[in-house]
Design a protein around this motif. Sequence first.
Motif: not given
Length: 93
Positions: A8, A10, A34, A36-37, A40-41, A45, A53, A57, A64
Motif C-alpha cells: 500500500l 503511503g 498489508v 505500506p511503503y 505510513l498511511p 483497517y 498490518i 514503512t 514491501a
Amino acid sequence: MLSIIVALPGQASFPRQCMESLLTQTYADWEVLVFPYGALPQWEYPDDDRVRISSKTEASLTDALNAGIGQAKGEYILFLDPDTWLDEDALAV
C-alpha cells in the motif's frame, strides 16, 4: 492456507473495496498481509484476525512485497493491488 500480500503506497487511502472483497470470500483459509511503503498511511483497517498490518514503512514497492513474502505463512501467495477487488468466490478451490 493462502497468503494475500497487499503493498500500500503511503499516499493511498484505505483500500476499502479491496478489503471488503477479501472479508466476504467464500473460501476462508487465508491471511492478508498489508505492507505500506513510501510513507505510513493514515487509515482505519478491519478488525479481523486474518488481516495483519505492518507497522513498519518499507522504502519501496519491491521492499514491501519482499517483506510480505518473508512473513507469509501460506502455502500459496497472491499479490493484490489495493485498487483491485475480487468476486466473492474468487479464492474458492
